[in-house]
Motif scaffolding. Structure first.
Motif, short mmCIF file in Angstrom:
data_model
loop_
_atom_site.label_atom_id
_atom_site.label_comp_id
_atom_site.label_asym_id
_atom_site.label_seq_id
_atom_site.Cartn_x
_atom_site.Cartn_y
_atom_site.Cartn_z
N MET A 1 0.84 -1.18 0.00
CA MET A 1 0.00 0.00 0.00
C MET A 1 0.88 1.24 0.00
SD MET A 1 -3.38 0.91 1.82
CE MET A 1 -3.97 2.56 1.94
N ALA A 2 0.52 2.21 -0.79
CA ALA A 2 1.28 3.44 -0.88
C ALA A 2 1.10 4.27 0.38
CB ALA A 2 0.83 4.24 -2.10
N ALA A 3 2.10 5.08 0.71
CA ALA A 3 2.07 5.90 1.91
C ALA A 3 1.47 7.28 1.66
CB ALA A 3 3.49 6.03 2.46
N TRP A 4 0.94 7.49 0.47
CA TRP A 4 0.36 8.82 0.22
C TRP A 4 -0.94 9.00 0.98
CZ3 TRP A 4 1.00 6.25 -4.85
CH2 TRP A 4 -0.12 5.54 -5.24
N MET A 5 -1.25 10.27 1.22
CA MET A 5 -2.48 10.63 1.93
C MET A 5 -3.37 11.42 0.99
SD MET A 5 -2.12 9.42 5.01
CE MET A 5 -3.48 10.25 5.76
N HIS A 6 -4.65 11.08 0.96
CA HIS A 6 -5.64 11.85 0.19
C HIS A 6 -6.09 13.02 1.07
CE1 HIS A 6 -6.33 9.10 -3.21
NE2 HIS A 6 -5.93 8.19 -2.34
N ARG A 7 -6.09 14.21 0.48
CA ARG A 7 -6.48 15.41 1.23
C ARG A 7 -7.46 16.22 0.38
NH1 ARG A 7 -3.18 14.97 5.45
NH2 ARG A 7 -0.99 14.47 5.18
N TYR A 8 -8.24 17.03 1.07
CA TYR A 8 -9.24 17.88 0.42
C TYR A 8 -9.16 19.26 1.05
CZ TYR A 8 -10.97 13.35 -1.03
OH TYR A 8 -11.06 12.09 -1.56
N ALA A 9 -9.32 20.29 0.22
CA ALA A 9 -9.29 21.66 0.72
C ALA A 9 -10.10 22.56 -0.18
CB ALA A 9 -7.84 22.16 0.80
N ARG A 10 -10.57 23.65 0.37
CA ARG A 10 -11.26 24.69 -0.40
C ARG A 10 -10.17 25.65 -0.88
NH1 ARG A 10 -15.96 25.01 -3.07
NH2 ARG A 10 -16.67 27.15 -3.25
N ILE A 11 -9.92 25.65 -2.19
CA ILE A 11 -8.83 26.43 -2.77
C ILE A 11 -9.37 27.20 -3.96
CG2 ILE A 11 -6.61 26.28 -3.98
CD1 ILE A 11 -6.02 23.84 -2.16
N ASN A 12 -9.15 28.50 -3.99
CA ASN A 12 -9.56 29.34 -5.12
C ASN A 12 -11.05 29.15 -5.46
OD1 ASN A 12 -9.07 31.29 -7.12
ND2 ASN A 12 -8.42 29.78 -8.62
N HIS A 13 -11.86 29.05 -4.44
CA HIS A 13 -13.33 28.95 -4.56
C HIS A 13 -13.83 27.62 -5.11
CE1 HIS A 13 -13.19 33.17 -3.58
NE2 HIS A 13 -12.45 33.39 -4.63
N ILE A 14 -12.99 26.58 -5.12
CA ILE A 14 -13.44 25.23 -5.50
C ILE A 14 -12.93 24.23 -4.47
CG2 ILE A 14 -13.57 25.69 -8.00
CD1 ILE A 14 -10.89 24.14 -8.27
N ASP A 15 -13.60 23.09 -4.40
CA ASP A 15 -13.13 22.00 -3.55
C ASP A 15 -12.10 21.20 -4.34
OD1 ASP A 15 -14.79 22.64 -1.38
OD2 ASP A 15 -16.48 21.59 -2.32
N MET A 16 -10.89 21.15 -3.81
CA MET A 16 -9.78 20.49 -4.50
C MET A 16 -9.35 19.24 -3.75
SD MET A 16 -6.00 21.94 -5.59
CE MET A 16 -6.59 22.88 -6.99
N HIS A 17 -9.10 18.19 -4.52
CA HIS A 17 -8.54 16.94 -3.99
C HIS A 17 -7.07 16.88 -4.40
CE1 HIS A 17 -7.38 12.68 -4.85
NE2 HIS A 17 -7.71 12.58 -3.57
N TYR A 18 -6.24 16.42 -3.48
CA TYR A 18 -4.84 16.18 -3.82
C TYR A 18 -4.29 15.04 -2.98
CZ TYR A 18 -3.71 19.11 0.29
OH TYR A 18 -3.63 19.64 1.55
N VAL A 19 -3.20 14.48 -3.47
CA VAL A 19 -2.50 13.41 -2.77
C VAL A 19 -1.15 13.96 -2.34
CG1 VAL A 19 -1.42 11.15 -3.09
CG2 VAL A 19 -3.71 11.57 -3.98
N GLU A 20 -0.73 13.58 -1.14
CA GLU A 20 0.54 14.09 -0.60
C GLU A 20 1.35 12.95 0.00
OE1 GLU A 20 2.04 17.72 2.30
OE2 GLU A 20 -0.06 17.10 2.37
N GLN A 21 2.65 13.02 -0.21
CA GLN A 21 3.56 12.05 0.41
C GLN A 21 4.94 12.68 0.53
OE1 GLN A 21 3.79 8.19 -1.51
NE2 GLN A 21 5.53 7.56 -0.27
N GLY A 22 5.63 12.36 1.60
CA GLY A 22 7.02 12.74 1.77
C GLY A 22 7.24 14.04 2.52
N GLU A 23 8.51 14.30 2.79
CA GLU A 23 8.95 15.51 3.47
C GLU A 23 10.16 16.05 2.73
OE1 GLU A 23 9.64 14.78 7.59
OE2 GLU A 23 7.67 13.89 7.89
N GLY A 24 10.30 17.37 2.78
CA GLY A 24 11.42 18.02 2.11
C GLY A 24 10.91 19.13 1.23
#
Length: 180
Positions: A1-24
């Motif tokens: 299983m991948a270590a990425w995280m699914h995230r959601y945020a209100r950005i620029n007046h739309i609901d945006m989905h993104y995946v995030e993984q790692g540090e740096g």
């Protein structure tokens, strides 16, 4: 299983989905059309393991990110605004931006309009297209579509593409990907 995280945020007046993984240092991966964040599923863990913070959004109107009905909501101001808003949401001043296909236009426009927010630009697949940032990418695609098939323009109006896609999705997508 991948270590990425699914995230959601209100950005620029739309609901945006993104995946995030790692540090740096931050790298934002901008997919093309008709893609979603998953286009980067092999690169995300490799880049994260190399010491980068990777964010792969579903771009405006694709995947799990909100799709405004008004075509004017996909102009340069909005698409570049999405990336600036994403940077602000992530608490970052700059990022390396990687673009594929339609994502290239967005990151080039971002670099042109806000160079202070761009650490570096990596354009994949396509050479630098002739692009006028004064007009929307959709209007530009419509101009090019007068000469040959442009998948972005084909999907722009409601109607024929939606009907064909809903009736026989496998057949329809096979034709689109063949044409690409």
């Amino acid at each position: 299983m991948a270590a990425w995280m699914h995230r959601y945020a209100r950005i620029n007046h739309i609901d945006m989905h993104y995946v995030e993984q790692g540090e740096g240092p931050l790298v934002i991966l901008c997919h093309g059309f008709p893609h979603i964040w998953f286009s980067w599923h092999r690169q995300i863990p490799a880049l994260a393991a190399a010491g980068w913070r990777i964010v792969a959004p579903d771009m405006r109107g694709m995947g799990q990110t909100e799709a405004p009905a008004d075509p004017r909501a996909y102009d340069v101001d909005h698409t570049v605004g999405d990336l600036i808003g994403l940077l602000d949401h992530l608490g970052e001043r700059q990022a390396v931006f990687v673009g594929l296909d339609f994502g290239i236009l967005t990151i080039y426009d971002l670099a042109l309009r806000h160079p202070e927010r761009v650490r570096a630009v990596i354009g994949l697949e396509n050479p630098f297209p002739v692009h006028d940032p004064a007009i929307s990418p959709l209007a530009e695609a419509a101009q090019h579509a007068k000469d040959h098939f442009i998948h972005i323009d084909y999907f722009r109006p409601y109607g024929p593409a939606d009907t064909a896609l809903n009736a026989e999705p496998r057949r329809f997508l096979s034709k689109v990907f063949y044409a690409l």
